[in-house]
Design an enzyme around this catalytic site. Structure first.
Site, short mmCIF file in Angstrom:
data_model
loop_
_atom_site.label_atom_id
_atom_site.label_comp_id
_atom_site.label_asym_id
_atom_site.label_seq_id
_atom_site.Cartn_x
_atom_site.Cartn_y
_atom_site.Cartn_z
N ASP A 10 0.81 -1.23 0.00
CA ASP A 10 0.00 0.00 0.00
C ASP A 10 0.84 1.27 0.00
OD1 ASP A 10 -2.08 -1.73 -0.05
OD2 ASP A 10 -2.84 -1.29 1.96
N LYS A 65 -5.20 -3.69 -7.33
CA LYS A 65 -5.84 -2.99 -6.21
C LYS A 65 -7.05 -2.21 -6.75
CE LYS A 65 -2.65 -4.40 -3.30
NZ LYS A 65 -2.91 -5.37 -2.26
N LYS A 80 -12.87 6.00 1.10
CA LYS A 80 -12.71 4.54 1.28
C LYS A 80 -11.89 4.24 2.54
CE LYS A 80 -11.46 0.35 -1.26
NZ LYS A 80 -10.57 -0.39 -0.39
#
Ligand SMILES: O=C(O)C1=C[C@@H](OP(=O)(O)O)[C@@H](O)[C@H](O)C1
Ligand SMILES: C=C(OP(=O)(O)O)C(=O)O
Length: 421
Positions: free
Chosen positions: A302, A329, A402
């Site tokens: 990430d 992703k 998100k």
């Protein structure tokens, strides 16, 4: 929402939000425990709300407060309210839920939005089919038709660790013992360690019998517990890189002893020449002369997008490798950063799993940037834009919701001029 970033410099202190990964896990473990648990220091991002709603659907009673929840866990798997489980765009939610919800032993459909159902799911398909349990996937849903069985599982280690975590949540509740053998290369291993940490705190034993094999005793029960979520090292990446390229910042709300793989951000910026002081609850980061380096992304995927920004502001050639899973992703994160940074004059090239950047700031950008419907792309571009010669607008900026709904407020609180109405 569009966000316009004006050239500006940061300074001050920012409290990093709670870890999304740890929050998902704690909500799930508490929901599977017969009894009352409190989860504190929670932030209600879209992904976390999705997991809470899913666990309520499974029968957990969850009361939400400002930054915590009280959970009365389920006693059995007989109270599923709705056989269609909406996972919005959360890969963790979907992949953790499939094995757990399978224990209801009925037909259940998992739905999602944007790119969720296009991300790899074949590992579960193969497992369900090998156990003769119905598993159907189309563009709209994944439908399963029964309960997983205990046994010896063998999984590819380089697709997503979320399949391993999902099995780890469900297998202890089956009557017989199980093993999960993970084939090399075993990537995102640190996320499995986070799952094991939470399982242990909620009374479940699962241990490595060798470096790639997990042993999970059957017939176990989750025990209720109170848990406080630590700060998020993936989100730390944005402010750590901002401080490295812009000006000094202090980051709080973090556990320097954390097992989160993305804690590597601290060592990465140090390797790039940045001075970092560790405090009891975080770090003070001092802007410095950046020197190019090579970054292994195997255990911290990430961080990929924001690290391309660090490389762009580092004079000379830097490289990220072991990054192929970035393509699966919320967007193809390699292609997204390559496209957007090229618009700003950055020399950036990729192969399937590697990214090379020849940094040569300053940059200027005369067109709107696309957020690629991906929170981490929006946040990375926002950090990059703070040092552009002129204001830059990023579209689809609301996708930050998100994982980090207060990102722009936090950015503004440390002096970055941003307009995001
Ligand atoms: O288990 C988790 O909480 C996560 C695992 C990682 O995914 P992969 O294992 O698919 O790399 C990471 O990218 C994701 O944001 C969160
Ligand atoms: C990939 C991410 O999350 P998930 O896999 O849970 O959708 C993320 O937060 O960057």
């Amino acid at each position: 929402m569009k966000a316009t970033i004006f050239p500006s410099t940061c300074s001050g202190t920012v409290k990093i939000p709670p870890s999304k990964s740890m929050s998902h896990r704690a909500i799930i473990a508490a929901s599977l425990a017969d009894g009352k648990s409190t989860i504190s220091n929670l932030a209600f991002s879209e992904d976390i709300t999705t997991t809470i709603e899913g666990m309520k659907n499974l029968g957990a009673k969850i009361t939400c407060f400002d930054d915590s929840i009280e959970v009365e866990g389920i006693k059995d798997f007989k109270h599923l309210k709705d056989p269609t489980v909406f996972c919005k765009e959360s890969g963790s939610t979907l992949r953790f839920f499939i094995p757990i919800f399978s224990l209801c032993n009925q037909t259940i459909a998992f739905t999602g939005e944007n790119r969720l159902l296009k991300r790899p799911q074949k590992i579960y398909e193969d497992i369900f089919k090998s156990q003769n349990i119905p598993y159907i996937q189309d563009d709209e849903k994944i439908e399963i038709g029964g309960s997983l069985k205990s046994g010896n599982y063998e999984l590819d280690g380089n697709v997503s660790s979320q399949f391993i975590s999902g099995l780890l949540f469900a297998l202890p509740l089956l009557s017989e013992d199980s093993t999960i053998h993970i084939k090399e290369p075993y990537e995102s291993r640190s996320y499995v360690d986070l799952t094991l940490e939470i399982l242990e705190l909620f009374g479940i034993e699962a241990t490595y019998s060798d470096s790639n094999t997990l042993f999970i005793k059957g017939g176990q029960a989750y025990k209720a517990n109170d848990y406080t979520v630590e700060g998020d090292f993936s989100q730390t990446g944005f402010f750590a890189v901002l401080a490295s390229i812009s000006n000094d910042l202090t980051l709080t709300g973090l556990n320097p002893q954390s097992k989160q793989g993305d804690k590597q951000i601290i060592d990465i910026i140090k390797d790039f020449g940045i001075e970092v002081k560790e405090n009891a609850d975080g770090y003070s980061i001092k802007k410095g002369e950046l020197t190019p380096g090579k970054i292994d992304l195997q255990d911290c995927p990430d961080l990929g997008p924001i690290l391309t920004v660090l490389m762009a502001y580092t004079k000379g050639e830097s490289e990220i490798y072991n990054a192929i899973r970035l393509r699966y992703k919320e967007s193809d994160r390699i292609a997204a950063m390559e496209t957007e940074l090229k618009k700003c004059g950055v020399e950036i090239h990729s192969t399937e799993g590697e990214i090379k950047v020849v940094g040569n700031p300053p940059y200027e950008c005369n067109e709107e940037l696309s957020g690629h419907k991906d929170h981490r792309i929006v946040m990375s571009l926002a950090v990059a834009a703070t040092l552009f010669k002129q204001p830059v607008t990023i579209n689809e900026a609301h996708f930050i919701n998100k994982s980090y709904p207060t990102f722009f407020e936090d950015l503004a609180s440390v002096g970055i001029e941003v307009n995001y109405e």
